[in-house]
Design an enzyme around this catalytic site. Structure first.
Site, PDB file in Angstrom:
ATOM      1  N   ARG A 150      16.742  14.994 -62.024  1.00 18.02           N
ATOM      2  CA  ARG A 150      16.330  13.957 -62.966  1.00 18.02           C
ATOM      3  C   ARG A 150      14.809  13.899 -62.996  1.00 18.02           C
ATOM      4  NH1 ARG A 150      20.593  11.371 -59.996  1.00 18.02           N
ATOM      5  NH2 ARG A 150      22.394  10.868 -61.321  1.00 18.02           N
ATOM      6  N   LYS A 174      19.919   8.076 -58.132  1.00 16.87           N
ATOM      7  CA  LYS A 174      20.276   6.724 -58.520  1.00 16.87           C
ATOM      8  C   LYS A 174      21.050   6.039 -57.399  1.00 16.87           C
ATOM      9  CE  LYS A 174      20.402   7.263 -63.539  1.00 16.87           C
ATOM     10  NZ  LYS A 174      21.215   7.166 -64.768  1.00 16.87           N
ATOM     11  N   HIS A 243      15.356  15.725 -69.665  1.00 20.34           N
ATOM     12  CA  HIS A 243      16.810  15.553 -69.721  1.00 20.34           C
ATOM     13  C   HIS A 243      17.480  16.773 -70.347  1.00 20.34           C
ATOM     14  CE1 HIS A 243      20.561  13.297 -69.753  1.00 20.34           C
ATOM     15  NE2 HIS A 243      20.754  13.692 -70.999  1.00 20.34           N
ATOM     16  N   ARG A 246      17.726  19.399 -67.700  1.00 21.78           N
ATOM     17  CA  ARG A 246      18.803  19.040 -66.767  1.00 21.78           C
ATOM     18  C   ARG A 246      20.165  19.351 -67.398  1.00 21.78           C
ATOM     19  NH1 ARG A 246      20.642  15.450 -62.608  1.00 21.78           N
ATOM     20  NH2 ARG A 246      22.138  13.884 -63.322  1.00 21.78           N
ATOM     21  N   HIS A 269      26.235  12.814 -59.839  1.00 23.09           N
ATOM     22  CA  HIS A 269      27.017  11.820 -60.576  1.00 23.09           C
ATOM     23  C   HIS A 269      28.053  11.189 -59.655  1.00 23.09           C
ATOM     24  CE1 HIS A 269      26.188  13.806 -64.756  1.00 23.09           C
ATOM     25  NE2 HIS A 269      25.228  12.992 -64.375  1.00 23.09           N
ATOM     26  N   TYR A 278      28.477  14.601 -70.010  1.00 23.34           N
ATOM     27  CA  TYR A 278      27.130  15.154 -69.922  1.00 23.34           C
ATOM     28  C   TYR A 278      27.100  16.645 -70.201  1.00 23.34           C
ATOM     29  CZ  TYR A 278      22.504  15.654 -67.741  1.00 23.34           C
ATOM     30  OH  TYR A 278      21.181  15.898 -67.490  1.00 23.34           O
TER      31      TYR A 278
END
Length: 303
Positions: A150, A174, A243, A246, A269, A278
């Protein structure tokens, strides 16, 4: 706005910021969502948060939908409201969560756009690392594509996070979840070339991997601008941003391996459904594989 409406919101936001240590961006999203709901309470003459019912929440959602807000935005606002009421219940301000059973309108799941392998090769191979900036930018792009990082993860990288011997990079993603991502030989070569040029300027005390010519950590906005610059310079019509790199990593890995679980782990994830949305899958290719491989999918002529 009345104190009985705004004070609980302020207390909740303070908790998110000071105790849960959420980012300023995330806290601002909560603030924006809850202030909109607070305005709705005022407009409907609802005296405080304890009086709000599920029917009011549905009325609010319908109002947002008529305004043209996307299903994704409404889902986020519902999530903010649920979290806020969990806070109110914990501290005895409310007895129940009126947003718990309310569903947002369904939103179309759009596949993010990506760059194909030829575009990625053109971008990376034609970025000649002959200057401090070019070497740095190429190393950033190689690492993005090689590890699927990210933007915030790459910007936060320190030298101690990279294991050059085993070709691994340690990142905190995250939810403060740590993971280890491999990177390939091209990324290793680009990183080594960049660090050689960086060392020539004597920035030995700066822990950040990617820095400016003044020796400061490169910020996320600057990284975005640099990738956009190289995309335009290399004649790639689609805008290049972190992004998209990625996503290129994810889609190319999935197309080559077919291993959705592995790609989920590499991307960091928590839920595999996020990976399914995604990544870009060539479904016609998968259908052909299925038809040729599954014993009860093969077409046979009965004699």
């Amino acid at each position: 706005m009345r104190s009985e409406i705004i004070h609980p919101v302020d207390d909740f936001l303070d908790t998110l910021s000071q105790q849960r240590r959420l980012s300023e961006h995330t806290v601002n999203n909560y603030r924006r969502d809850l202030l909109q709901l607070a305005e709705f309470l005022e407009q409907q003459n609802i005296p405080d948060w304890t009086v709000l019912k599920s029917s009011h929440i549905r009325q609010f959602i319908a109002f947002l939908h008529r305004k043209g807000l996307s299903g994704r935005t409404i889902q986020r606002m519902l999530s903010s409201t649920r979290s806020f009421y969990q806070f109110l219940i914990k501290f005895g301000v409310a007895d129940s969560n009126p947003a718990k059973a309310v569903q947002a309108p369904k939103t179309e799941k759009r596949l993010p756009s990506t760059l194909d392998v030829d575009q990625m090769n053109a971008l990376l191979d034609n970025t000649r690392p002959d200057t401090f900036v070019a070497a740095r930018d190429r190393a950033m792009m190689e690492l993005f594509y090689s590890s699927g990082l990210r933007l915030a993860e790459l910007a936060a990288l320190d030298l101690r996070d990279i294991d050059f011997g085993d070709h691994l990079v340690h990142v905190t993603g995250k939810g403060n979840k740590d993971r280890v991502c491999p990177f390939g030989g091209k990324a290793l070569s680009a990183l080594q070339d960049w660090l050689d040029k960086r060392d020539q300027l004597g920035f030995f005390d700066q822990p950040a991997v990617f820095i400016t010519q003044q020796g400061r950590r490169l910020g996320v906005r600057s990284i975005q601008k640099r990738l956009s610059y190289w995309g335009k310079k290399q004649g790639i019509s689609d805008r290049v941003h972190p992004h998209r790199l990625r996503h290129a990593f994810a889609s190319h890995m999935l197309e080559a391996s077919g291993d959705l679980r592995a790609v989920q782990e590499l991307l960091g994830h928590a839920d595999i459904s996020t990976t399914q949305i995604y990544t870009h899958v060539d479904f016609q290719h998968l259908a052909k594989v299925y038809d040729s491989a599954h014993p009860r999918a093969k077409k046979r002529s009965d004699s």
